[in-house]
Design an enzyme around this catalytic site. Structure first.
Site, PDB file in Angstrom:
ATOM      1  N   GLU A 141      46.637  51.019  59.907  1.00 18.69           N
ATOM      2  CA  GLU A 141      46.171  49.625  59.810  1.00 18.69           C
ATOM      3  C   GLU A 141      46.444  49.003  58.438  1.00 18.69           C
ATOM      4  O   GLU A 141      45.575  48.370  57.844  1.00 18.69           O
ATOM      5  CB  GLU A 141      44.678  49.542  60.162  1.00 18.69           C
ATOM      6  N   GLU A 188      46.047  53.106  71.310  1.00 21.18           N
ATOM      7  CA  GLU A 188      44.591  53.202  71.410  1.00 21.18           C
ATOM      8  C   GLU A 188      44.070  52.219  72.454  1.00 21.18           C
ATOM      9  O   GLU A 188      43.099  51.492  72.226  1.00 21.18           O
ATOM     10  CB  GLU A 188      43.936  52.910  70.047  1.00 21.18           C
TER      11      GLU A 188
END
Length: 571
Positions: free
Chosen positions: A341, A446
């Site tokens: 991220e 995810e």
């Protein structure tokens, strides 16, 4: 009665034609070019999409000065300059239809520097809906690709806006409607093309003579498309969890157990016993594991002892962590989320400078030369107006990593977390089209759907799974539905006794569908059987009156494998 039958036949033919009428166009560009491409779908429902007829069909909002200009090459485009902020472009009124997806594309440029430009729809119900965003630059044209879904009919508006005081230039605009049936048909056709191959099986006797009318039994041992889920440490102690997980999935990510804060919560006290055991369990069942993750770039995921470290201390701690986890699992994981991220997070960049991510990728690659290195990010696929995670910024970051000295040969991959609420399916497909231009593998890493979507959660889950599986550039999907005794992060597939919940039933339905293949065939006079097989590992068992016992042949089918396989019979 005859007239009624004729009318019904015409309706049936028309509906069939509608489903097949306009193929979906995956064309996309991540380059900033001197002249834009022509409009996709010839503009679709957009009037005067390339502004060859001035501003005909377009409207100018109040406080905006707009016109049509020409480039030195003769290309015409619209330009609009606002008196205030946000800057607005010209707009067009469009008629939308109920239950239709709208695929959007346009080419944009700004008058100076660069600016974040958003595509905005005002839907028939008055709601403002984001259709996509891009970092537009001066001096060259960039492609924005996105879209939205209309759930009601009526008049809508469509325009672009930028936060800065810039002139917005627009060209080659397209908005193509697809009925839900058309859209699903495109996805199904794309999946068949990407996930299946035609295979010719040749059966010969010991003397080389073709075996006509031989029976071939076909068994799929392992599907080729990686479909997985997040795994938790509870699987080590609950046989029912182990059975449920390993009977379905071929790949896993550990939810937390490989992360830095799990293995070294206290400084210099490392403990890998849990991830070691989880990896052993996965290996026992032939399940591949993604390394999640080496570092996490957000401020709120750092251990208390990491945050106050000075520059040299932090560099040393990072080096120790990287060497520890990557060397331990090198060759045992299929990929690494290297700097998790790092579009939304900037913890390490703020501490150590803008090249820290590129350096981390390089070091991981030097230790584990077999693994794929993922740039794992959220909201790139999920939310059209998340300015931090938009596709153009994702592309720029990966290009920066790749351009760092020594990184040209890195085995990079796109990792899209895919944490959805109500998904914008046209935007999802368009963003995958854009990121496919990076020419690296794409995984949904995810995937889950928020329970806040209520009764639509299961429907949305099926939509995004089908969209991912059907896109020709997606090479794997991992869901984020790890089971805990106290509940799940967002989405549960089973109850506490590992009985499927509705979301789990959808997953099982798709697993079964994506494994579907002919189970038997008979060879023709030339000893040939023509099969269409889903990619994966198979056993073919041949029986024939001339054979004393069945002959078994193993076969791997993928997009690069030979399409002709001979089953040799020995004396």
């Amino acid at each position: 009665m005859g007239k009624l039958l004729a009318i019904l036949l015409c309706i049936s033919l028309f509906e069939g034609w509608t489903v097949m009428s306009v193929p979906y166009d995956h064309t996309a560009s991540i380059e900033c070019v001197s002249n834009p491409m022509v409009s996709l779908y010839k503009g679709g429902i957009i009037q005067n999409s390339e502004f060859d007829s001035g501003l005909m069909g377009w409207l100018v909002p109040g406080g905006v000065k707009a016109g049509v200009s020409s480039s030195p090459s003769g290309n015409k485009f619209a330009s609009a300059k606002s008196k205030g902020q946000p800057s607005r472009s010209v707009y067009q009124k469009i008629q939308m239809q109920t239950n239709h997806h709208y695929a959007l594309s346009a080419w944009l440029q700004v008058s100076s520097g660069e600016a974040e430009v958003k595509a905005i729809f005002q839907a028939p119900n008055g709601a403002y809906i984001g259709g996509g965003a891009i970092v537009a630059r001066s001096g060259c044209w960039s492609m924005l690709k996105g879209g939205m879904t209309a759930y009601s009919s009526g008049q809508a508006e469509f325009f672009f806006e930028a936060d800065g005081m810039v002139e917005i230039m627009v060209d080659s605009v397209s908005l193509q409607p697809f009925s839900f049936a058309e859209w699903k048909n495109h996805s199904r056709q794309s999946a068949d093309k990407a996930r299946k191959s035609a295979v010719k099986v040749l059966a010969r006797g010991a003397d080389g003579v073709p075996l006509a009318n031989a029976n071939v039994k076909i068994e799929l041992l392992r599907p080729g498309f990686p479909l997985g889920n997040a795994m938790t440490k509870e699987i080590l102690d609950i046989p029912a969890y182990e059975k449920w997980f390993t009977s379905r999935f071929t790949v896993a990510s550990f939810e937390n157990e490989m992360k830095w804060y799990y293995t070294e919560w206290k400084r210099d006290q490392e403990n890998y016993s849990v991830p070691d055991a989880m990896l052993g369990l996965a290996q026992k069942h032939g399940i591949k594991v993604r390394g999640h993750n080496v570092f996490w770039d957000s401020n709120d995921t750092q251990m208390a002892w990491v945050d106050p470290l000075g520059v040299e201390q932090l560099k040393a701690a990072m080096q120790k962590r990287l060497n520890s986890v990557v060397r331990r699992y090198a060759g045992k994981v299929i990929g690494w989320d290297v700097m998790n991220e790092n579009l939304h997070g900037q913890f390490y960049e703020n501490k150590l400078g803008p090249n820290v991510s590129a350096q981390a990728y390089q070091q991981v690659a030097q230790i584990d030369r077999t693994a794929t290195l993922f740039m794992n990010e959220y909201n790139t696929l999920e939310y059209p107006l998340d300015m931090a995670g938009m596709a153009s910024k994702y592309v720029r970051k990966m290009q920066e990593i790749r351009a760092y000295p020594g990184n040209a040969g890195l085995k990079l991959a796109v990792g899209l977390e895919s944490h959805f609420s109500a998904p914008n399916i046209p935007y999802m497909r368009a963003t995958l089209d854009m990121l496919a231009q990076l020419k690296v593998p794409i995984w949904l890493t995810e995937l889950d759907v928020s329970p806040k979507t209520g009764p639509y959660q299961v429907e949305y889950l099926e939509d995004v799974l089908r969209e991912g599986y059907g896109h020709p550039n997606v090479e794997g999907i991992v869901m984020w539905a790890a089971w805990h005794k106290y509940g799940c992060w967002v989405m549960c597939l089973t109850d506490k006794d590992f009985n499927n919940l509705p979301a789990g039933n959808i997953v099982d339905k798709l697993i079964a569908e994506w494994k579907t293949h002919p189970e038997a065939a008979t060879t023709d006079a030339n000893g040939a059987a023509h099969l269409e097989l889903v990619h994966g590992n198979f056993t073919l068992t041949l029986t024939h009156p001339s054979l004393q016992s069945p002959t078994v042949h193993t076969l791997t089918v993928d997009g690069s494998s030979s399409l002709e396989h001979a089953i040799g019979i020995q004396d």
